[in-house]
Design a protein around this motif. Structure first.
Motif, short mmCIF file in Angstrom:
data_model
loop_
_atom_site.label_atom_id
_atom_site.label_comp_id
_atom_site.label_asym_id
_atom_site.label_seq_id
_atom_site.Cartn_x
_atom_site.Cartn_y
_atom_site.Cartn_z
N GLY A 200 -15.72 1.32 0.93
CA GLY A 200 -15.24 0.57 2.08
C GLY A 200 -14.64 1.49 3.12
N ILE B 115 -8.22 0.71 7.02
CA ILE B 115 -6.97 0.64 6.25
C ILE B 115 -7.17 -0.06 4.91
N MET C 226 -15.16 9.90 -12.81
CA MET C 226 -16.62 10.02 -12.95
C MET C 226 -17.02 11.47 -13.21
N SER D 196 -20.80 2.33 -11.82
CA SER D 196 -21.19 3.48 -11.01
C SER D 196 -21.60 4.65 -11.92
N GLY E 75 -10.80 -1.73 -10.70
CA GLY E 75 -11.13 -0.36 -11.07
C GLY E 75 -11.94 -0.16 -12.32
N ARG F 197 0.84 -1.19 0.00
CA ARG F 197 0.00 0.00 0.00
C ARG F 197 0.88 1.25 0.00
N PHE G 276 -1.75 7.38 -6.44
CA PHE G 276 -3.15 7.77 -6.33
C PHE G 276 -3.35 9.07 -5.57
C1 HEM Z 1 -16.63 3.63 -8.44
C2 HEM Z 1 -15.55 2.86 -8.49
C3 HEM Z 1 -15.05 2.00 -7.35
C4 HEM Z 1 -15.72 1.47 -6.28
C5 HEM Z 1 -17.20 1.61 -5.95
C6 HEM Z 1 -14.74 0.73 -5.49
C7 HEM Z 1 -15.04 0.09 -4.30
C8 HEM Z 1 -14.11 -0.59 -3.54
C9 HEM Z 1 -14.40 -1.26 -2.29
C10 HEM Z 1 -15.78 -1.29 -1.61
C11 HEM Z 1 -13.26 -1.83 -1.85
C12 HEM Z 1 -13.08 -2.67 -0.57
C13 HEM Z 1 -12.77 -1.77 0.59
C14 HEM Z 1 -12.84 -2.47 1.93
O1 HEM Z 1 -12.70 -3.69 2.01
O2 HEM Z 1 -13.05 -1.77 2.93
C15 HEM Z 1 -12.22 -1.52 -2.81
C16 HEM Z 1 -10.91 -1.91 -2.70
C17 HEM Z 1 -9.95 -1.69 -3.67
N1 HEM Z 1 -10.10 -0.95 -4.83
FE1 HEM Z 1 -11.76 0.04 -5.39
N2 HEM Z 1 -13.52 0.84 -6.10
C18 HEM Z 1 -13.65 1.60 -7.23
C19 HEM Z 1 -12.64 1.96 -8.11
C20 HEM Z 1 -11.33 1.57 -8.03
C21 HEM Z 1 -10.27 1.98 -8.92
C22 HEM Z 1 -10.43 2.96 -10.08
C23 HEM Z 1 -9.13 1.30 -8.54
C24 HEM Z 1 -7.74 1.34 -9.13
C25 HEM Z 1 -7.40 1.86 -10.28
C26 HEM Z 1 -9.48 0.49 -7.38
C27 HEM Z 1 -8.61 -0.34 -6.70
C28 HEM Z 1 -8.91 -0.98 -5.51
C29 HEM Z 1 -7.95 -1.80 -4.79
C30 HEM Z 1 -6.51 -2.10 -5.23
C31 HEM Z 1 -8.59 -2.23 -3.63
C32 HEM Z 1 -8.00 -3.09 -2.50
C33 HEM Z 1 -7.49 -2.17 -1.39
C34 HEM Z 1 -6.92 -2.92 -0.19
O3 HEM Z 1 -7.36 -4.03 0.09
O4 HEM Z 1 -6.02 -2.35 0.48
N3 HEM Z 1 -10.82 0.68 -7.11
N4 HEM Z 1 -12.76 -0.76 -3.82
#
Ligand code: HEM
Length: 440
Positions: free
Chosen positions: A387, A390, A403, A268, A261, A101, A108
């Motif tokens: 979410g 961490i 968006m 969305s 992503g 991370r 980002f």
């Molecule tokens: C509207 C778009 C998006 C939504 C609704 C969304 C939603 C989420 C949610 C709910 C989680 C889990 C968080 C948790 O467990 O507390 C997550 C994790 C993650 N998202 Fe997104 N996300 C979006 C876009 C993106 C984009 C654009 C990227 C990267 C280019 C991305 C990369 C990640 C990664 C790598 C994780 C894992 C983080 C971790 O476990 O430390 N997401 N996302």
């Protein structure tokens, strides 16, 4: 096996039946459960730990601020391992998660968005040029094309060209096949083996890996050389001991960003179009704000922070239609959450959908009303489409920025309305959305 009486009440139907509800009618299923069992209930699915859903801010806060050693998230996402690989941020926990991370976070940061914004606008404009006039077309598909183009350019740094074209095609095919998670389950792949697309995924991943490793090698050779894409930044990134990411780690994080992503942002966006096209007065207000802030030219990075109504509109669409219904953490020790004593081995899940529709938090929770977000700071335990704690989505700022650019460009250049006679997007589902619209 955790005894039923050790857990909060929940549906008594067999796990296979609950799985069918969860897949085919998640929203009515969650709502029925909340009506019957209250703000905390247990769902049981086959071959997974029972999961306990919570939808009060107090319980959500306890989970998000709890000790990550007691509440790891990686183990709840095992199903993604064949796709994203063992080094993926999604699957890591503990020290390795913190390490990755830290290496990925600078890509980002807010100021990076300006560099990506130009590409986001270009990709939106290019797609908009192909939209038909006077006939219906699926907005969701266009949003998928835009968000794929944006990720390939900003994350993978892909230019036009035959080698990149092949990688692009393979990644697009992988996303189509991987869209159905059942195809990722090993026993399912074995069951249907050679005759199904399960086999194709393995082949595709092999080809993707070869092409991706070639890209990584090229980047290592050339160095960053002023490139702005995330792959180039990660190739150059070092930890405190000067250690860079390995090729395998880079490969896994690239696929992770694509998988996490692409579809999330596209869906969305599609839901936001659905919400605003049903409420023409919201479209009018958005256009008025764009005229006042942006004027007649294209949207530029300095405008984004001043588009308050657009920001509120996106938040409200994510409140009503969150893309992921829950996030999960696996209990490594017995813990008391939301007043419930829970044993080791249970998955605790802040339920995004039910918290966003909790009438104790939101008045008329099913009504789409962007004004409720105007000028308000909202608690991260009442509204959490990305979410929390961490494990909060690392790409949240990226997704919101994209968006805003896409919506601003589309609203400035096209006039859309919901196509007559189109089938209603299945309100029972969080995804996919039909999102048909006609350009007038
Ligand atoms: C509207 C778009 C998006 C939504 C609704 C969304 C939603 C989420 C949610 C709910 C989680 C889990 C968080 C948790 O467990 O507390 C997550 C994790 C993650 N998202 Fe997104 N996300 C979006 C876009 C993106 C984009 C654009 C990227 C990267 C280019 C991305 C990369 C990640 C990664 C790598 C994780 C894992 C983080 C971790 O476990 O430390 N997401 N996302």
């Amino acid at each position: 096996m955790i005894a039923r009486k050790a857990l909060p009440a929940g549906p008594k139907s067999p796990p296979a039946v609950q799985l069918l509800h969860w897949i085919f009618r998640p929203i009515p299923f969650m709502r029925d459960c909340a009506r019957r069992y209250g703000r905390c209930f247990t769902v049981r699915l086959p071959r997974t730990p029972p999961f306990v859903l919570f939808s009060t801010p107090e319980a959500v806060k306890e989970i998000f601020t709890g000790d990550p050693e007691q509440l790891p998230a990686g183990e709840t996402r095992e199903i993604l391992r064949p796709l994203v690989g063992q080094h993926s941020l999604l699957l890591l926990d503990g020290a390795r998660h913190r390490h990755h991370r830290r290496l990925m976070a600078p890509s980002f940061h807010g100021e990076r968005m300006q560099a990506y914004g130009q590409v986001m606008r270009e990709m939106t404009d290019r797609n908009l040029d192909t939209w038909p006039t006077g006939r219906a077309f699926p907005v969701h598909t266009c949003m998928q094309e835009i968000t794929l183009d944006v990720i390939l350019r900003t994350v993978f740094g892909m230019d036009e060209g035959p080698e990149q074209g092949r990688l692009r095609q393979c990644l697009a095919d992988m996303l189509t096949l991987g869209a159905n998670p059942i195809r990722l389950i090993p026993w399912f792949q074995r069951l249907v083996g050679f005759f199904t697309k399960g086999r194709q995924i393995a082949d595709l991943l092999q080809e993707i890996d070869a092409l991706l490793y070639a890209q990584i090698a090229q980047r290592r050779q050339q160095g960053g050389a002023g490139r702005e894409d995330i792959l180039s930044l990660l190739v150059e990134a070092h930890d405190e001991d000067g250690r860079p990411m390995s090729d395998e780690e880079l490969r896994d994080e690239m696929i992770t960003m694509l998988v996490a992503g692409h579809e999330t942002t596209a869906t969305s966006l599609a839901w936001t179009f659905h919400c605003i096209l049903e409420r023409p007065e919201v479209v009018d207000k958005l256009r008025a704000e764009l005229r006042a802030v942006v004027g007649s030219g294209p949207v530029e990075p300095q405008h984004i922070a001043r588009l308050d109504y657009l920001d509120a509109t996106i938040k409200e669409s994510q409140r009503v239609y969150p893309i992921l219904p829950i996030v999960g953490r696996l209990l490594h020790e017995p813990l008391r959450i939301g007043g419930q004593d829970l044993p080791t081995g249970v998955m605790v899940a802040p339920c995004i959908y039910l918290t966003h529709h909790n009438p104790d938090i939101w008045s008329e929770p099913d009504t789409f009303d962007p004004d409720r977000f105007l000028g308000k700071r909202v608690s991260p335990y009442e509204f959490f489409p990305f979410g929390g704690g961490i494990r909060h989505c690392i790409g949240a700022a990226f997704a919101l920025y994209e968006m805003k650019i896409v919506l601003a460009q589309v609203l400035s250049r096209a006039s859309l309305r919901i196509a007559p006679g189109r089938s209603d997007p299945a309100r029972d589902y969080l995804c996919p959305v039909a999102g048909n619209a006609g350009r007038v």
